[in-house]
Design a protein around this motif. Structure first.
Motif, PDB file in Angstrom:
ATOM      1  N   GLN A 170       0.820  -1.207   0.000  1.00 48.32           N
ATOM      2  CA  GLN A 170       0.000   0.000   0.000  1.00 48.32           C
ATOM      3  C   GLN A 170       0.860   1.265   0.000  1.00 48.32           C
ATOM      4  OE1 GLN A 170      -2.813  -0.412  -0.868  1.00 48.32           O
ATOM      5  NE2 GLN A 170      -3.924  -2.003   0.196  1.00 48.32           N
ATOM      6  N   ILE A 171       1.994   1.215   0.687  1.00 49.22           N
ATOM      7  CA  ILE A 171       2.912   2.371   0.707  1.00 49.22           C
ATOM      8  C   ILE A 171       3.477   2.611  -0.687  1.00 49.22           C
ATOM      9  CG2 ILE A 171       5.158   3.171   1.564  1.00 49.22           C
ATOM     10  CD1 ILE A 171       4.366   1.749   4.265  1.00 49.22           C
ATOM     11  N   ALA A 172       3.881   1.542  -1.370  1.00 52.14           N
ATOM     12  CA  ALA A 172       4.408   1.684  -2.737  1.00 52.14           C
ATOM     13  C   ALA A 172       3.351   2.292  -3.655  1.00 52.14           C
ATOM     14  CB  ALA A 172       4.886   0.336  -3.271  1.00 52.14           C
ATOM     15  N   MET A 173       2.108   1.827  -3.524  1.00 57.81           N
ATOM     16  CA  MET A 173       1.020   2.351  -4.346  1.00 57.81           C
ATOM     17  C   MET A 173       0.763   3.824  -4.015  1.00 57.81           C
ATOM     18  SD  MET A 173      -2.647   0.595  -5.298  1.00 57.81           S
ATOM     19  CE  MET A 173      -2.969   0.076  -3.647  1.00 57.81           C
ATOM     20  N   SER A 174       0.733   4.150  -2.742  1.00 52.87           N
ATOM     21  CA  SER A 174       0.522   5.524  -2.310  1.00 52.87           C
ATOM     22  C   SER A 174       1.638   6.445  -2.806  1.00 52.87           C
ATOM     23  CB  SER A 174       0.436   5.566  -0.786  1.00 52.87           C
ATOM     24  OG  SER A 174       0.301   6.877  -0.329  1.00 52.87           O
ATOM     25  N   ASN A 175       2.880   5.990  -2.687  1.00 50.64           N
ATOM     26  CA  ASN A 175       4.014   6.785  -3.171  1.00 50.64           C
ATOM     27  C   ASN A 175       3.897   7.070  -4.661  1.00 50.64           C
ATOM     28  OD1 ASN A 175       5.148   6.856  -0.644  1.00 50.64           O
ATOM     29  ND2 ASN A 175       6.717   5.324  -1.077  1.00 50.64           N
ATOM     30  N   PHE A 176       3.540   6.039  -5.426  1.00 46.97           N
ATOM     31  CA  PHE A 176       3.433   6.216  -6.869  1.00 46.97           C
ATOM     32  C   PHE A 176       2.374   7.263  -7.193  1.00 46.97           C
ATOM     33  CE2 PHE A 176       2.572   5.553 -11.256  1.00 46.97           C
ATOM     34  CZ  PHE A 176       3.780   5.152 -11.786  1.00 46.97           C
ATOM     35  N   ILE A 177       1.217   7.140  -6.570  1.00 47.43           N
ATOM     36  CA  ILE A 177       0.126   8.103  -6.808  1.00 47.43           C
ATOM     37  C   ILE A 177       0.579   9.523  -6.436  1.00 47.43           C
ATOM     38  CG2 ILE A 177      -2.157   8.830  -5.980  1.00 47.43           C
ATOM     39  CD1 ILE A 177      -2.528   6.519  -7.741  1.00 47.43           C
ATOM     40  N   ALA A 178       1.176   9.658  -5.259  1.00 46.46           N
ATOM     41  CA  ALA A 178       1.605  10.982  -4.794  1.00 46.46           C
ATOM     42  C   ALA A 178       2.646  11.596  -5.731  1.00 46.46           C
ATOM     43  CB  ALA A 178       2.163  10.882  -3.375  1.00 46.46           C
ATOM     44  N   ASN A 179       3.563  10.784  -6.219  1.00 46.18           N
ATOM     45  CA  ASN A 179       4.659  11.280  -7.050  1.00 46.18           C
ATOM     46  C   ASN A 179       4.297  11.474  -8.520  1.00 46.18           C
ATOM     47  OD1 ASN A 179       6.487  11.402  -4.884  1.00 46.18           O
ATOM     48  ND2 ASN A 179       6.934   9.239  -5.088  1.00 46.18           N
ATOM     49  N   ALA A 180       3.292  10.762  -9.007  1.00 49.11           N
ATOM     50  CA  ALA A 180       2.998  10.790 -10.443  1.00 49.11           C
ATOM     51  C   ALA A 180       1.707  11.509 -10.810  1.00 49.11           C
ATOM     52  CB  ALA A 180       2.946   9.360 -10.980  1.00 49.11           C
ATOM     53  N   SER A 181       0.806  11.681  -9.877  1.00 47.27           N
ATOM     54  CA  SER A 181      -0.536  12.198 -10.202  1.00 47.27           C
ATOM     55  C   SER A 181      -0.530  13.524 -10.951  1.00 47.27           C
ATOM     56  CB  SER A 181      -1.378  12.346  -8.942  1.00 47.27           C
ATOM     57  OG  SER A 181      -1.800  11.094  -8.505  1.00 47.27           O
ATOM     58  N   ARG A 182       0.175  14.484 -10.450  1.00 43.68           N
ATOM     59  CA  ARG A 182       0.166  15.814 -11.080  1.00 43.68           C
ATOM     60  C   ARG A 182       0.675  15.727 -12.520  1.00 43.68           C
ATOM     61  NH1 ARG A 182       2.772  20.025  -7.596  1.00 43.68           N
ATOM     62  NH2 ARG A 182       0.696  20.129  -6.736  1.00 43.68           N
ATOM     63  N   GLU A 183       1.750  15.012 -12.706  1.00 42.88           N
ATOM     64  CA  GLU A 183       2.337  14.860 -14.037  1.00 42.88           C
ATOM     65  C   GLU A 183       1.365  14.157 -14.993  1.00 42.88           C
ATOM     66  OE1 GLU A 183       6.428  12.870 -15.774  1.00 42.88           O
ATOM     67  OE2 GLU A 183       6.235  13.172 -13.616  1.00 42.88           O
ATOM     68  N   ILE A 184       0.701  13.146 -14.506  1.00 43.55           N
ATOM     69  CA  ILE A 184      -0.253  12.387 -15.321  1.00 43.55           C
ATOM     70  C   ILE A 184      -1.457  13.251 -15.680  1.00 43.55           C
ATOM     71  CG2 ILE A 184      -1.891  10.463 -15.209  1.00 43.55           C
ATOM     72  CD1 ILE A 184       0.359   8.938 -13.674  1.00 43.55           C
ATOM     73  N   ARG A 185      -1.984  13.980 -14.706  1.00 44.25           N
ATOM     74  CA  ARG A 185      -3.146  14.846 -14.960  1.00 44.25           C
ATOM     75  C   ARG A 185      -2.821  15.940 -15.963  1.00 44.25           C
ATOM     76  NH1 ARG A 185      -3.904  14.609  -9.301  1.00 44.25           N
ATOM     77  NH2 ARG A 185      -3.093  16.713  -9.171  1.00 44.25           N
ATOM     78  N   ARG A 186      -1.601  16.497 -15.887  1.00 43.42           N
ATOM     79  CA  ARG A 186      -1.197  17.544 -16.840  1.00 43.42           C
ATOM     80  C   ARG A 186      -1.226  17.044 -18.275  1.00 43.42           C
ATOM     81  NH1 ARG A 186       3.709  20.023 -13.583  1.00 43.42           N
ATOM     82  NH2 ARG A 186       4.253  17.876 -13.821  1.00 43.42           N
ATOM     83  N   GLY A 212      -3.498  15.087 -19.389  1.00 42.30           N
ATOM     84  CA  GLY A 212      -4.874  14.755 -19.710  1.00 42.30           C
ATOM     85  C   GLY A 212      -5.217  13.297 -19.459  1.00 42.30           C
ATOM     86  N   LEU A 213      -4.410  12.647 -18.631  1.00 39.67           N
ATOM     87  CA  LEU A 213      -4.616  11.237 -18.301  1.00 39.67           C
ATOM     88  C   LEU A 213      -5.157  11.126 -16.879  1.00 39.67           C
ATOM     89  CD1 LEU A 213      -1.249   9.937 -19.773  1.00 39.67           C
ATOM     90  CD2 LEU A 213      -3.508   9.815 -20.851  1.00 39.67           C
ATOM     91  N   LEU A 214      -5.594   9.933 -16.520  1.00 38.87           N
ATOM     92  CA  LEU A 214      -6.157   9.667 -15.204  1.00 38.87           C
ATOM     93  C   LEU A 214      -5.499   8.414 -14.643  1.00 38.87           C
ATOM     94  CD1 LEU A 214      -8.479  10.195 -13.116  1.00 38.87           C
ATOM     95  CD2 LEU A 214      -9.863   8.639 -14.505  1.00 38.87           C
ATOM     96  N   ILE A 215      -5.094   8.448 -13.384  1.00 31.20           N
ATOM     97  CA  ILE A 215      -4.557   7.258 -12.728  1.00 31.20           C
ATOM     98  C   ILE A 215      -5.528   6.832 -11.634  1.00 31.20           C
ATOM     99  CG2 ILE A 215      -3.093   8.580 -11.163  1.00 31.20           C
ATOM    100  CD1 ILE A 215      -1.080   6.189 -11.364  1.00 31.20           C
ATOM    101  N   LEU A 216      -5.857   5.542 -11.634  1.00 32.16           N
ATOM    102  CA  LEU A 216      -6.774   4.995 -10.638  1.00 32.16           C
ATOM    103  C   LEU A 216      -6.153   3.765  -9.989  1.00 32.16           C
ATOM    104  CD1 LEU A 216     -10.166   5.190 -12.565  1.00 32.16           C
ATOM    105  CD2 LEU A 216      -9.309   6.758 -10.815  1.00 32.16           C
ATOM    106  N   THR A 217      -6.524   3.530  -8.743  1.00 37.65           N
ATOM    107  CA  THR A 217      -6.086   2.337  -8.041  1.00 37.65           C
ATOM    108  C   THR A 217      -7.175   1.277  -8.114  1.00 37.65           C
ATOM    109  OG1 THR A 217      -6.978   3.081  -5.932  1.00 37.65           O
ATOM    110  CG2 THR A 217      -4.699   3.677  -6.409  1.00 37.65           C
TER     111      THR A 217
END
Length: 141
Positions: free
Chosen positions: A21-37, A39-44
């Motif tokens: 769960q920590i690895a998943m949380s880290n990935f979301i926290a570190n990549a979300s802004r870049e992915i959203r910019r 025009g993409l969406l990341i979901l768990t």
């Protein structure tokens, strides 16, 4: 889904450990802004299609039409091969997606190389996503 219900991810049963769960949380926290910019969406744990009984990888990056463009699984060392086998099933269905499997115990990332038709390891190569600006393994830290 309740805490004691059977977990139906790509291969994780019983429920994932905290390190997962920590690895998943880290990935979301570190990549979300870049992915959203982009025009993409990341979901768990989202299904790869609108069939809610379909496979649900740990992380899926979708385009605007909800097509999976990158699929990421997080697992323990002993489950790496089984998870790669499950990803191979998805590769047949979504051949244009990227595929990554992260072994959080050994901190090794695996990526399916379409051109070589084989899985590569971060022990041997820097593994990159078409949708991120840094090597993928850095997003798990």
């Amino acid at each position: 889904m309740g805490l004691l219900d059977n977990y139906s991810g790509i291969g994780m049963s019983p429920r994932p450990k905290w390190q997962h769960q920590i690895a998943m949380s880290n990935f979301i926290a570190n990549a979300s802004r870049e992915i959203r910019r982009k025009g993409l969406l990341i979901l768990t744990e989202a299904t790869v299609t609108n069939n809610w009984d379909d496979l649900a990888p740990d992380l899926v990056i979708f385009d605007k039409l909800f097509n999976p463009v990158s699929i990421i699984e997080i697992t323990r060392t002993e489950q790496v091969n089984a998870i790669i086998d499950k990803c191979d099933e998805l590769i047949e269905r979504f051949p244009y997606s990227e595929y990554f499997v992260y072994d959080y115990e050994n901190k090794i990332l695996y990526m399916f190389d379409v051109q070589a038709d084989r899985w590569q390891s971060s022990d041997d190569f820097e593994l990159w996503s078409s949708y991120l600006s840094k090597p993928v393994i850095e997003y798990f830290q």
